[in-house]
Design a protein around this motif. Structure first.
Motif, short mmCIF file in Angstrom:
data_model
loop_
_atom_site.label_atom_id
_atom_site.label_comp_id
_atom_site.label_asym_id
_atom_site.label_seq_id
_atom_site.Cartn_x
_atom_site.Cartn_y
_atom_site.Cartn_z
N ARG A 1 0.84 -1.19 0.00
CA ARG A 1 0.00 0.00 0.00
C ARG A 1 0.88 1.25 0.00
NH1 ARG A 1 -4.65 -2.03 -1.34
NH2 ARG A 1 -5.68 -0.16 -0.55
N ARG A 2 0.35 2.35 -0.47
CA ARG A 2 1.17 3.57 -0.57
C ARG A 2 1.71 4.00 0.78
NH1 ARG A 2 -2.22 7.47 -4.79
NH2 ARG A 2 -2.59 5.85 -6.35
N GLU A 3 0.91 3.80 1.84
CA GLU A 3 1.36 4.24 3.16
C GLU A 3 2.55 3.44 3.68
OE1 GLU A 3 -2.82 2.36 3.88
OE2 GLU A 3 -1.70 3.25 2.22
N MET A 4 2.90 2.37 2.99
CA MET A 4 4.05 1.55 3.39
C MET A 4 5.35 1.98 2.70
SD MET A 4 2.27 -2.21 3.06
CE MET A 4 0.82 -2.70 3.99
N LEU A 5 5.26 2.85 1.70
CA LEU A 5 6.42 3.15 0.86
C LEU A 5 7.60 3.73 1.64
CD1 LEU A 5 4.70 4.60 -2.34
CD2 LEU A 5 6.04 2.50 -2.19
N ASP A 6 7.35 4.74 2.46
CA ASP A 6 8.46 5.38 3.19
C ASP A 6 9.22 4.35 4.01
OD1 ASP A 6 7.91 7.88 2.17
OD2 ASP A 6 6.76 8.56 3.91
N GLU A 7 8.48 3.51 4.72
CA GLU A 7 9.13 2.52 5.60
C GLU A 7 9.91 1.49 4.79
OE1 GLU A 7 7.93 -1.03 8.77
OE2 GLU A 7 6.38 0.30 7.97
N PHE A 8 9.29 0.92 3.76
CA PHE A 8 9.95 -0.18 3.05
C PHE A 8 11.05 0.30 2.11
CE2 PHE A 8 5.86 -2.82 3.62
CZ PHE A 8 6.30 -3.24 4.88
N CYS A 9 11.02 1.58 1.74
CA CYS A 9 12.15 2.12 0.97
C CYS A 9 13.37 2.31 1.87
CB CYS A 9 11.77 3.44 0.30
SG CYS A 9 10.80 3.22 -1.21
N GLN A 10 13.14 2.44 3.17
CA GLN A 10 14.25 2.50 4.12
C GLN A 10 14.76 1.11 4.43
OE1 GLN A 10 15.84 5.22 5.46
NE2 GLN A 10 14.61 6.44 4.04
N THR A 11 13.85 0.22 4.77
CA THR A 11 14.23 -1.17 5.05
C THR A 11 12.99 -2.05 4.91
OG1 THR A 11 15.18 -2.69 6.68
CG2 THR A 11 13.87 -0.87 7.54
N PHE B 1 8.18 -11.07 -1.25
CA PHE B 1 7.71 -10.43 -2.48
C PHE B 1 6.55 -9.49 -2.13
CE2 PHE B 1 4.92 -14.15 -2.25
CZ PHE B 1 3.70 -13.73 -2.78
N PHE B 2 6.27 -8.58 -3.04
CA PHE B 2 5.14 -7.67 -2.90
C PHE B 2 4.15 -7.92 -4.04
CE2 PHE B 2 8.43 -5.00 -0.76
CZ PHE B 2 7.79 -4.84 0.46
N GLU B 3 2.88 -7.57 -3.76
CA GLU B 3 1.86 -7.62 -4.81
C GLU B 3 1.17 -6.26 -4.85
OE1 GLU B 3 -1.35 -10.92 -5.72
OE2 GLU B 3 -2.21 -9.38 -4.39
N VAL B 4 0.88 -5.80 -6.07
CA VAL B 4 0.15 -4.53 -6.25
C VAL B 4 -0.92 -4.70 -7.32
CG1 VAL B 4 2.05 -3.04 -5.54
CG2 VAL B 4 1.83 -3.69 -7.96
N ALA B 5 -1.94 -3.86 -7.24
CA ALA B 5 -2.91 -3.73 -8.32
C ALA B 5 -2.36 -2.71 -9.31
CB ALA B 5 -4.25 -3.26 -7.77
N PRO B 6 -2.12 -3.10 -10.55
CA PRO B 6 -1.49 -2.15 -11.49
C PRO B 6 -2.29 -0.87 -11.67
CG PRO B 6 -2.32 -4.11 -12.64
CD PRO B 6 -2.37 -4.41 -11.18
N GLU B 7 -3.64 -0.96 -11.59
CA GLU B 7 -4.47 0.23 -11.74
C GLU B 7 -4.12 1.32 -10.74
OE1 GLU B 7 -7.26 -3.30 -12.67
OE2 GLU B 7 -5.46 -2.89 -11.50
N ASN B 8 -3.65 0.91 -9.56
CA ASN B 8 -3.36 1.87 -8.50
C ASN B 8 -1.97 2.48 -8.61
OD1 ASN B 8 -5.87 1.38 -7.38
ND2 ASN B 8 -5.12 -0.10 -5.88
N TRP B 9 -1.14 1.96 -9.51
CA TRP B 9 0.25 2.37 -9.55
C TRP B 9 0.74 2.82 -10.93
CZ3 TRP B 9 3.02 2.40 -4.97
CH2 TRP B 9 2.41 1.76 -3.87
N MET B 10 0.07 2.44 -12.00
CA MET B 10 0.69 2.64 -13.31
C MET B 10 0.61 4.08 -13.81
SD MET B 10 -1.83 0.34 -15.66
CE MET B 10 -3.54 0.74 -16.01
N THR B 11 -0.14 4.95 -13.13
CA THR B 11 -0.16 6.36 -13.53
C THR B 11 0.59 7.25 -12.54
OG1 THR B 11 -2.28 6.70 -12.40
CG2 THR B 11 -2.37 6.08 -14.73
#
Length: 276
Positions: free
Chosen positions: A9-19, A26-36
């Motif tokens: 989820r987007r709210e996880m990005l800051d944390e997981f980009c650090q560690t 592995f991660f799973e995403v819905a492409p509709e939520n990320w491709m734009t």
């Protein structure tokens, strides 16, 4: 192949980009939520796709829709998958659109005509994506015009389309309560050779005989038991924890992720002992 993953989820990005905890393989995403996405989110997402395996699980392809397939939408998904070198793409055995794309998953009539219609569209998608199509069994709350059971319908589509299965263990449990069938029997009837990976999640109990698939709660014991049975019946497959809202701290998510790891290890040890 990674064994245990988490829906990103987007709210996880800051944390997981650090560690990123090593338990999340592995991660799973819905492409509709990320491709734009561009800007900060786009940069962070690219960083993670360069560092970790990713699967894609679509929300709005609408594989069962009576409307013509939106081929431009599928081409956009292919561009996204190619850009981030993602090989795994799955979608729901449902429909959610007439004109346009929505996220409400509607039940497809369990009929022979629907089997042929969905299988034809799956082949169209595979031709565009140049990847295997993986189909998920979905939770549903009505079965309009059904001529066969859900179990028969899922197997018929898989066979006609000759595609892989994303087996959602929680959806089996939810449907078994709502439609009063034996979840173990449904699980056993799924074709081992077609299973690509698994989903597991929590749900909401609306009433004693009504479960709602929410991905917003902890996994309950009967669903954990069904996952263990799945490993025993079909072997250990990559398994994704879905948590879409009411998301706790990562330390709490890791408890369920480690539970999956534990069940996988137990199943692998039992298999090794059987053939020792």
């Amino acid at each position: 192949m990674p064994n245990v993953g988490l829906g990103l989820r987007r709210e996880m990005l800051d944390e997981f980009c650090q560690t990123t905890p090593r338990e999340i393989e592995f991660f799973e995403v819905a492409p509709e939520n990320w491709m734009t996405l561009g800007g900060k989110f786009g940069r962070q997402f690219k960083q993670l796709t360069e560092q970790h395996p990713f699967f894609c699980h679509g929300l709005s392809l609408s594989i069962g829709s009576p409307e013509e397939l939106d081929t431009q939408f599928v081409k956009n998904i292919k561009t996204f998958l190619d850009t981030h070198q993602i090989a795994i793409y799955s979608e729901h055995l449902s429909y959610c659109s007439g004109k346009g794309h929505m996220y409400d998953l509607m039940p497809i009539p369990f009929t022979d005509d629907a089997v042929m219609h969905v299988a034809k569209r799956i082949k169209q998608v595979e031709d565009i994506l140049e990847r295997p199509f993986i189909l998920e069994n979905v939770s549903f709350y009505a079965a309009p015009s059904a001529q066969m059971t859900e179990q028969e319908f899922v197997n018929a589509v898989l066979n006609e389309a000759d595609c892989k299965l994303l087996l959602d263990v929680n959806n089996i449990y939810v449907n078994s309560i709502n439609h009063q069938y034996d979840p173990q029997a449904f699980l056993a009837a799924m074709p081992t050779e077609r299973i690509a990976y698994l989903h597991i999640a929590g749900h909401y109990q609306e009433d004693i005989d009504l479960m709602v698939d929410t991905h917003g709660a902890d996994i309950i014991d009967p669903v954990w038991s069904l996952l263990q049975q799945c490993y025993q019946l079909h072997g250990v497959h990559p398994t994704l924890l879905e948590r879409d809202f009411n998301i706790p701290a990562t330390t709490e998510l890791l408890k369920e992720i480690n539970q999956i790891h534990s069940y996988q290890q137990q199943a692998q040890q039992a298999l090794s002992a059987r053939f020792a």
